[in-house]
Design an enzyme around this catalytic site. Structure first.
Site, PDB file in Angstrom:
ATOM      1  N   SER A 120       0.858  -1.176   0.000  1.00 27.99           N
ATOM      2  CA  SER A 120       0.000   0.000   0.000  1.00 27.99           C
ATOM      3  C   SER A 120       0.898   1.231   0.000  1.00 27.99           C
ATOM      4  O   SER A 120       1.886   1.298  -0.731  1.00 27.99           O
ATOM      5  CB  SER A 120      -0.940  -0.044   1.207  1.00 27.99           C
ATOM      6  OG  SER A 120      -1.783   1.083   1.241  1.00 27.99           O
ATOM      7  N   LYS A 173      -5.505   3.222  -2.902  1.00 29.97           N
ATOM      8  CA  LYS A 173      -4.800   2.643  -1.752  1.00 29.97           C
ATOM      9  C   LYS A 173      -5.734   2.483  -0.555  1.00 29.97           C
ATOM     10  O   LYS A 173      -5.610   1.501   0.197  1.00 29.97           O
ATOM     11  CB  LYS A 173      -3.585   3.497  -1.387  1.00 29.97           C
ATOM     12  CG  LYS A 173      -2.463   3.455  -2.422  1.00 29.97           C
ATOM     13  CD  LYS A 173      -1.974   2.033  -2.681  1.00 29.97           C
ATOM     14  CE  LYS A 173      -0.755   2.013  -3.582  1.00 29.97           C
ATOM     15  NZ  LYS A 173      -0.331   0.620  -3.903  1.00 29.97           N
ATOM     16  N   TYR A 203      -4.983   8.335  -6.426  1.00 33.41           N
ATOM     17  CA  TYR A 203      -4.039   7.351  -5.871  1.00 33.41           C
ATOM     18  C   TYR A 203      -4.465   6.930  -4.469  1.00 33.41           C
ATOM     19  O   TYR A 203      -4.477   5.735  -4.145  1.00 33.41           O
ATOM     20  CB  TYR A 203      -2.638   7.961  -5.845  1.00 33.41           C
ATOM     21  CG  TYR A 203      -1.564   7.012  -5.361  1.00 33.41           C
ATOM     22  CD1 TYR A 203      -1.093   5.991  -6.173  1.00 33.41           C
ATOM     23  CD2 TYR A 203      -1.015   7.158  -4.091  1.00 33.41           C
ATOM     24  CE1 TYR A 203      -0.102   5.128  -5.731  1.00 33.41           C
ATOM     25  CE2 TYR A 203      -0.026   6.301  -3.638  1.00 33.41           C
ATOM     26  CZ  TYR A 203       0.430   5.289  -4.462  1.00 33.41           C
ATOM     27  OH  TYR A 203       1.405   4.426  -4.016  1.00 33.41           O
TER      28      TYR A 203
END
Length: 278
Positions: free
Chosen positions: A136, A154, A150
């Site tokens: 992660s 994650k 993004y």
């Protein structure tokens, strides 16, 4: 000790490449997925190819992923450790991200991971052992302006992984989330970072942040050699927590996020209690 067999995605550059290099030097077996076997082999240099299975693989293709897992098992036997490392960054305001850009990033960082998990878990459950390491980011625990896409991916990976860990613990399968901070790889270079096709007026602060990040490579705090070694230690020792931070910057940001979240929870406490059925 008997060599372990690892299945690692995203291996032709950066942290994935360093991880494969260290695993091969350890004498372990590695199935390394990449979009370009030629690029991977060139980056690795002279190696003992008997312990490397380079697989050109599109992680979004579920049947191809299933075949890659089967090929790895045929070559090396049972897969001991899976490292879902493939991914790339994206810098842009939420308003600037197109549908295609969002779906493409989620395809790699969520649906690609899901394809690997569906393919590898049946054998691990039957055997009663295995370790899954999902890479992660500190941006899976906190978020900054310009990193919305993004972070969304994650954050999704964090939720998926936490559920997975609870589901498979009774089968003897370990699960770890690795959350690095800024690491001195090419993650912020053009090959590993996406930018919006078009930008919107008014986001000057995000343009400045983007320029600062694109100028950052070579100055990041994290050492990829040490980070790869830490990932190996996570899998070999079997003693890591579900959330394993990497880097003092990651640790500091995580602590700040915990404090901020705690403040929000307490600030909303009184109103929260008013919505129960009396």
């Amino acid at each position: 000790m008997n060599p372990r067999t690892w299945f690692v995605t995203g291996t032709s550059r950066g942290l994935g490449l360093e991880l494969v290099s260290q695993l091969l030097r350890r004498g372990d077996n590695v199935a390394a997925t990449t979009r370009s076997i030629e690029r991977l082999e060139k980056a690795l240099g002279p190696i003992d190819s008997s312990r490397l299975l380079a697989l050109e693989l599109d992680l979004v293709d579920e049947s191809a992923v299933t075949a890659a897992i089967a090929t790895t098992a045929e070559r090396f036997g049972a897969i001991d450790v899976v490292v879902n490392n493939a991914g790339y960054g994206f810098l842009g305001a939420v308003e600037e991200v197109t549908d295609a850009e969002a779906r493409q990033l989620f395809d790699v960082q969520i649906f690609g991971v899901w394809n690997v998990l569906r393919a590898v878990l049946p054998a691990m459950r039957t055997r009663g052992s295995g370790h899954i390491v999902n890479i992660s980011s500190i941006l899976g625990l906190t978020a900054f302006p310009g990193w919305g896409l993004y972070s969304a991916a994650k954050f999704a990976l964090e939720g998926l992984t936490e559920s997975l860990a609870a589901e498979v613990s009774e089968f003897g399968i370990d699960v770890t989330l690795v959350e690095p901070g800024y690491t001195r790889t090419d993650f912020l270079r053009g090959s590993s970072i996406g930018l919006p096709v078009t930008t919107k007026d008014g986001y000057d602060a995000i343009r400045d942040m983007t320029e600062a990040h694109l100028a950052m490579p070579g100055t990041q705090l994290g050492d990829p050699v040490k980070a790869a070694a830490a990932i190996i230690d996570v899998a070999v020792s079997g003693k890591a927590p579900l959330h394993q931070l990497l880097g003092s910057d990651s640790y500091g940001l995580a602590r700040a996020r915990i404090e901020s979240l705690t403040n929000d929870v307490e600030a909303g406490h009184a109103l929260a209690l008013t919505t129960d059925i009396a």
